[in-house]
Design a protein around this motif. Sequence first.
Motif, PDB file in Angstrom:
ATOM      1  N   ARG A   1       0.879  -1.190   0.070  1.00  0.00           N
ATOM      2  CA  ARG A   1       0.011  -0.152   0.024  1.00  0.00           C
ATOM      3  C   ARG A   1       0.824   1.315   0.054  1.00  0.00           C
ATOM      4  O   ARG A   1       0.570   2.284  -0.802  1.00  0.00           O
ATOM      5  N   MET A   2       1.904   1.321   0.818  1.00  0.00           N
ATOM      6  CA  MET A   2       2.626   2.526   1.168  1.00  0.00           C
ATOM      7  C   MET A   2       3.690   2.790   0.053  1.00  0.00           C
ATOM      8  O   MET A   2       4.058   3.948  -0.510  1.00  0.00           O
ATOM      9  N   MET A   3       3.988   1.611  -0.936  1.00  0.00           N
ATOM     10  CA  MET A   3       4.822   1.644  -2.167  1.00  0.00           C
ATOM     11  C   MET A   3       3.939   2.344  -3.245  1.00  0.00           C
ATOM     12  O   MET A   3       4.592   3.297  -4.118  1.00  0.00           O
ATOM     13  N   LEU A   4       2.965   1.800  -3.458  1.00  0.00           N
ATOM     14  CA  LEU A   4       2.038   2.186  -4.256  1.00  0.00           C
ATOM     15  C   LEU A   4       1.460   3.978  -4.317  1.00  0.00           C
ATOM     16  O   LEU A   4       1.712   4.629  -5.129  1.00  0.00           O
ATOM     17  N   GLN A   5       1.594   4.181  -2.991  1.00  0.00           N
ATOM     18  CA  GLN A   5       1.050   5.473  -2.661  1.00  0.00           C
ATOM     19  C   GLN A   5       2.381   6.599  -2.995  1.00  0.00           C
ATOM     20  O   GLN A   5       2.444   7.479  -3.389  1.00  0.00           O
ATOM     21  N   TRP A   6       3.639   5.668  -2.488  1.00  0.00           N
ATOM     22  CA  TRP A   6       4.960   6.609  -2.791  1.00  0.00           C
ATOM     23  C   TRP A   6       5.111   6.953  -4.327  1.00  0.00           C
ATOM     24  O   TRP A   6       5.513   8.158  -4.982  1.00  0.00           O
ATOM     25  N   ILE A   7       4.789   6.022  -5.044  1.00  0.00           N
ATOM     26  CA  ILE A   7       4.737   5.956  -6.577  1.00  0.00           C
ATOM     27  C   ILE A   7       3.606   7.097  -7.118  1.00  0.00           C
ATOM     28  O   ILE A   7       3.885   7.850  -7.746  1.00  0.00           O
ATOM     29  N   ASP A   8       2.407   7.129  -6.445  1.00  0.00           N
ATOM     30  CA  ASP A   8       1.448   7.930  -6.930  1.00  0.00           C
ATOM     31  C   ASP A   8       1.947   9.419  -6.412  1.00  0.00           C
ATOM     32  O   ASP A   8       1.824  10.364  -7.308  1.00  0.00           O
ATOM     33  N   ASP A   9       2.668   9.469  -5.318  1.00  0.00           N
ATOM     34  CA  ASP A   9       2.762  10.915  -4.900  1.00  0.00           C
ATOM     35  C   ASP A   9       4.087  11.560  -5.751  1.00  0.00           C
ATOM     36  O   ASP A   9       4.372  12.725  -5.718  1.00  0.00           O
ATOM     37  N   HIS A  10       5.158  10.495  -6.011  1.00  0.00           N
ATOM     38  CA  HIS A  10       6.292  10.972  -6.859  1.00  0.00           C
ATOM     39  C   HIS A  10       6.350  11.092  -8.294  1.00  0.00           C
ATOM     40  O   HIS A  10       7.212  11.285  -8.870  1.00  0.00           O
ATOM     41  N   GLU A  11       5.402  10.580  -8.947  1.00  0.00           N
ATOM     42  CA  GLU A  11       4.946  10.331 -10.338  1.00  0.00           C
ATOM     43  C   GLU A  11       6.356   9.929 -11.064  1.00  0.00           C
ATOM     44  O   GLU A  11       6.887  11.062 -11.984  1.00  0.00           O
ATOM     45  N   PRO A  12       6.793   8.974 -11.152  1.00  0.00           N
ATOM     46  CA  PRO A  12       7.860   8.316 -11.823  1.00  0.00           C
ATOM     47  C   PRO A  12       7.592   8.500 -13.410  1.00  0.00           C
ATOM     48  O   PRO A  12       6.619   8.274 -13.636  1.00  0.00           O
ATOM     49  N   MET A  13       8.592   8.316 -14.149  1.00  0.00           N
ATOM     50  CA  MET A  13       8.542   8.206 -15.485  1.00  0.00           C
ATOM     51  C   MET A  13       7.600   6.892 -15.753  1.00  0.00           C
ATOM     52  O   MET A  13       6.791   6.785 -16.650  1.00  0.00           O
ATOM     53  N   TYR A  14       8.048   5.560 -14.967  1.00  0.00           N
ATOM     54  CA  TYR A  14       7.284   4.473 -15.137  1.00  0.00           C
ATOM     55  C   TYR A  14       7.596   3.756 -13.972  1.00  0.00           C
ATOM     56  O   TYR A  14       8.579   3.820 -13.254  1.00  0.00           O
TER      57      TYR A  14
END
Length: 546
Positions: free
Chosen positions: A324-337
Amino acid sequence: MANRRQWLTGAGVGVVAAAVIATGLSGTAGDSPFAGRSLFTALAGSAATGAPAAGSPGAPSATPSATASGTSSPTPPPHASYAPMGAFTDSGAEGVQRINGLENWLGGTEATVGHTYLPGDDWSGIEGAGGLLKPWAAWKRAKQDRLFVLNVPMQEHNEDHVPDSEVRGLIRQGARGDFDAHFTKLAMRLVDLGVPDTVIVLGWEMNGTTYTHRCGPDPEGWKTYWNRIVAAMRAVPGQHFRFDFTPNRGQDAIGWTECYPGDKSVDIVGMDSYDQPPGETFNDQITEPYGLQAQVDFAAQHGKAISYPEWGLFRNGDNPDYMRMMLQWIDDHEPMYQTITDYCPHGVWQCTENPKSSKVYRSVLFDRKPAPEPTPTPTPTPTETGTPTPSVTPTPTPTGTPTPTVSPSATPTTPVPTTPTVTPSVLPPVTPTPALTPVAVPTVSPSGSPTATPNPQAGPTPLPPPVEACLPIQLTEEQKKQYASGEICIRLQPKAPPASSTPKPKPTTAKPAPTTPTPQATTPAPSLSPTPALSPTPALSPTPTP
């Protein structure tokens, strides 16, 4: 992760596929994450959850089980968007075929990122020989918004546990350019396959100890070698590659910033981040030295995008909080992929060992839409007002033919400069032309005001014949719209003064002579309006009637 990826690359793919096919595509295969599943058909939801088979730790049951919540699908966030995502499901054609099954399992969420690895057994594999790249290139070309990510080893025998002393020598060979030709061949192959914009994850996890292409034995030589590879691949015509510098999260064998080869040869700062020590909690994984926060900060300082080519569960087991927290981190920081590693023990779709984390992953990404491309805010453009055109004073509107007549007599009044009695338009500037002496015209002073000679005699005076003269002029584009001729003609027509009880002064003009006559007039002299300047005066300005 080397020991979890190796069996999916090179000849290992064929061996595993043959073994599963021989057992009817449904047998148990020990550590294989594909046990009980078809290599070619993805059953939506069948791998979401399910307990490991009894007596076989970590192995899924032979029959696909239902999801943890039965057959119901999770309720997605309303039209939530997400960063470009995908999953590593297999290296070759099977990996491409499974993408559609993953999308179905996620309720239609589109996996726009395809991710695979070149085998590092020998140089021919690193050059992309064989058929591994072709299905991926075809998948990428099918839709414009897809992204193809390719992990490229920097050394052959990449997972053969080569000692540091030998690695050091190989790094120096690479820094001298001994291996440039292999990467030129790879770049040419990718361009020929129609994927010149591939993201190249070059020498990944270089800060660790697993791979022969590691950085630790000679960081400076390693950076030089990286730069040579990038230069060789960018020299291939038609390429638009982006190079992703992707270390392991954390310190590992060397701080990954010591391996950074420089901004000119890096486009993306990635990170492989599995749920394992160091970092017992997700907050530890963020704040540890060389952790997730360090990656984000470093990328921002260097003006680079971020990415997560590999991430997933590992030594901390089925950990829904991490997911859950890794997916939230990804959403928050908007990586290229971002691409999760989807085989056991890391995965959530093909691997049935992590039912709780699988449920979280599926619920978060279910029926989500790709994040729209940001629309740049248009820069306000000043309204063009044009270059102001200088006005000529006065500018009356023409009411008749532009052939003015001379009014020889007028009642002297106080001049009113702003109310001229001349009706024709002011004529355009005239290119200085010598006076026409053969034509009898009034002598005009340079100021435009005629000089009259008083005639004290009273009584009628014979009128002179009309005088007409033409001069060539140059018209502006705006004047050409109003006047059709390219010359100006002036006709002076004498007029007898009206009868009056009070004698009024009148100008008298002598008969034409071979030389220019001087008009005779009484004081004050009336204006000859309009009178063109036959001297070098560039403009013909009408003179108000006194």
